[in-house]
Design an enzyme around this catalytic site. Structure first.
Site, PDB file in Angstrom:
ATOM      1  CB  CYS A 204      -4.880   5.237   4.024  1.00 20.30           C
ATOM      2  SG  CYS A 204      -3.166   4.749   3.757  1.00 20.30           S
TER       3      CYS A 204
ATOM      4  CB  SER B  94       4.678   6.693  -2.016  1.00 15.47           C
ATOM      5  OG  SER B  94       4.217   6.751  -0.684  1.00 15.47           O
TER       6      SER B  94
ATOM      7  CD  GLU C 294       7.716   7.728   1.116  1.00 19.48           C
ATOM      8  OE1 GLU C 294       7.191   7.377   0.054  1.00 19.48           O
ATOM      9  OE2 GLU C 294       7.948   6.959   2.072  1.00 19.48           O
TER      10      GLU C 294
ATOM     11  CD  GLU D 207       2.797  -0.625  -6.629  1.00 19.99           C
ATOM     12  OE1 GLU D 207       2.375   0.042  -7.594  1.00 19.99           O
ATOM     13  OE2 GLU D 207       3.871  -1.254  -6.653  1.00 19.99           O
TER      14      GLU D 207
ATOM     15  CB  ALA E 234      -0.933  -0.016   1.207  1.00 21.58           C
TER      16      ALA E 234
END
Length: 402
Positions: free
Chosen positions: A344, A242, A353, A240, A237
Site C-alpha cells: 500500500c 482508515s 493519520e 475506507e 483506499a
C-alpha cells in the site's frame, strides 16, 4: 499432483460476517490452502502462504472489464487505469509519479492539519460525549477525518467532502460478492460524478498549479484518465481503510479493556488495530502461469487465488495469543498493507493519520466506553462498522461492557 482440500464455507452467512475468525481458524487448521467449492477460488489462509503469494510475481492483478461493459463504462474506466489493477511495467509507470509526489513531503506537511481537523471534530461532539447516548465515533469522527485529509492532499475543496464520502462508499460496495443491481447503479453514478470532479480539477491545475497531489500528477506523463483513476484510488483506499481500521480497532481496544492508549504508544497500538480485525479481509490474485502453492496445491493459469489477510493476521504460528487485542504487541508483522509490488502506497499517511487521531481521542476522552451495541456493515471483503456509539465514562450500560 496432490488432491486439493476443499471447503464449501459460506462467506456471506450473517454469522460469518459478524465474526469470521472462528470459521477462518477452522479452515486454517484444515490446511494452508483450500479450494472454495462455491467459487472455484483457492483460499490462502496462513501467514507464510499469504506473504509468499503477495510477493509471487506469477500471481498478478489482471483487470477484466465488468459486464455489461457499456453500462459499467465509468466503473471500468477508473479501475482499468489504476495501479492496483495492473502489473509491471504498467504498474510501475502508474505508481512512480504517485510515489514521487508522496516523497515530496505531502504526508508530513499534513500532520499538523490532521491534528487540527481531529480536534475540530472532537469539539463538535464534546457535549454529546458527556451524555449516556454519546455520539457515533465512526460517523462523526473516524469517517469525516480521512475524507477531509485526503481532500486537502489532492487539492479538492473541503465543500466537496460529503460528496467524496458518498462516492467512495458507493464505489467500494462493488467489491463484495454478487453486488445487487441497486449497488451497481449507485457505484456507476458515483464513478461518473467523481471522475468529472477530478477531471475538472486536473484541467485547472495544469493551468494553475498548486501545492497538492493533483497538481503533481497533472504535471506528469500520466494520461488524463490515469490522473483521474489515481486520485480516485487514493481516496477510496485511504478513506475506507482508515475508517474501518479505526472503528474495528477502537471496538477491539474497548472490549479488551485496553483504553485509553498513551499518546506516545499510539503508533504501536495502531499496528495492532491493523492486525487484530483487518479492514481488508480478502485480496484476489490471478495466476498468470501455473503456480504451485503451499501443500503442493497447483493453481492452473487463469485460476483465482484469494489471499485471506484477516486469517493470516490471526495465524498462531506467528502471533502469540493471536485472538487477543494487545496494543503493546511488538514486533507485529501483519499483512494488512500487503507486500511486494502492491504494498500500500498510502501506508505512511494511514499510519500517521490513525496514530494522531487515536492519540487525540485518548487524551480528550480517556474514559471512553461503548454506549450501544456497535452496528456491523454486512460485508466481508471490506470489514467495518456502520455505527459505533460511545460516551465518556459515567452512565455506561452493563449490556455493552468495554
Amino acid at each position: 499432483m496432490r488432491s486439493v482440500p476443499t471447503t464449501s464455507a459460506d462467506l456471506t452467512d450473517p454469522g460469518f460476517l459478524a465474526d469470521p475468525y472462528p470459521v477462518l481458524a477452522a479452515l486454517r487448521a484444515q490446511g494452508p490452502v483450500l479450494q472454495h467449492e462455491p467459487t472455484g477460488r483457492w483460499l490462502v489462509l496462513d501467514h507464510a502462504g499469504v506473504g509468499r503469494a503477495l510477493r509471487d510475481r506469477r500471481l498478478g492483478r489482471v483487470w477484466r472489464d465488468r459486464e455489461p461493459a457499456d453500462a459499467l463504462a465509468p466503473f471500468n474506466l477508473l479501475h482499468r487505469h489504476q495501479m492496483m489493477e495492473n502489473e509491471p511495467p504498467d504498474h510501475t509507470r502508474l505508481r512512480r509519479p504517485v510515489a514521487a509526489a508522496f516523497n515530496r513531503g505531502h504526508v508530513e506537511r499534513l500532520r499538523p492539519r490532521v491534528r487540527e481537523l481531529a480536534a475540530g471534530l472532537l469539539d463538535e461532539v464534546a457535549g454529546a460525549a458527556a451524555t449516556d447516548a454519546g455520539f457515533d465515533v465512526v460517523g462523526e469522527y473516524a469517517e469525516p477525518l480521512p475524507v477531509l485529509v485526503i481532500a486537502e492532499l489532492l487539492g479538492v475543496p473541503a465543500s466537496h467532502a460529503p460528496d467524496l464520502r458518498a462516492w467512495s462508499q458507493a464505489i467500494v460496495r462493488m467489491y463484495e460478492t454478487s453486488p445487487s443491481p441497486e449497488v451497481v447503479s449507485a457505484a456507476v453514478a458515483a464513478d461518473a460524478d467523481f471522475a468529472a470532479l477530478v477531471r475538472d480539477l486536473a484541467d485547472l491545475r495544469r493551468r494553475h498549479p498548486a501545492d497538492d497531489l493533483v497538481s503533481d500528477l497533472a504535471a506528469t506523463e500520466l494520461s488524463a484518465d490515469e490522473v483521474v483513476a489515481s486520485a480516485v484510488l487514493l481516496l477510496n483506499a485511504g478513506h475506507e481503510a482508515s475508517v474501518n481500521v479505526f472503528g474495528n480497532g477502537l471496538v477491539g481496544l474497548l472490549r479488551a479493556g485496553r483504553w485509553p492508549v498513551a499518546a506516545e504508544a499510539a503508533p504501536t497500538a495502531v499496528e495492532e488495530m491493523l492486525r487484530h480485525d483487518a479492514a481488508l479481509q480478502l485480496f484476489e490474485r490471478t495466476a498468470t502461469t501455473e503456480v504451485e502453492l503451499a501443500g503442493g496445491q497447483v493453481v492452473p493459469q487463469g485460476g483465482t487465488v484469494a489471499l485471506l489477510l484477516g486469517s493470516a493476521n490471526r495465524d498462531p504460528a506467528v502471533f502469540a495469543d493471536a485472538d487477543v487485542m494487545d496494543p503493546t504487541r511488538d514486533p507485529n508483522p501483519h499483512v494488512s498493507f500487503g507486500a511486494g509490488v502492491h504494498f500500500c502506497l498510502g501506508a505512511p499517511l494511514a499510519r500517521m493519520e490513525l496514530a494522531e487521531s487515536v492519540a487525540l481521542l485518548a487524551t480528550r476522552l480517556p474514559g471512553l466506553a461503548l454506549a450501544g451495541e456497535p452496528v456491523r456493515r454486512p460485508t466481508f471483503v471490506l470489514r467495518g462498522y456502520e455505527q459505533v456509539r460511545v460516551h465518556d465514562g459515567g452512565g455506561s450500560d452493563d449490556r455493552f461492557p468495554a
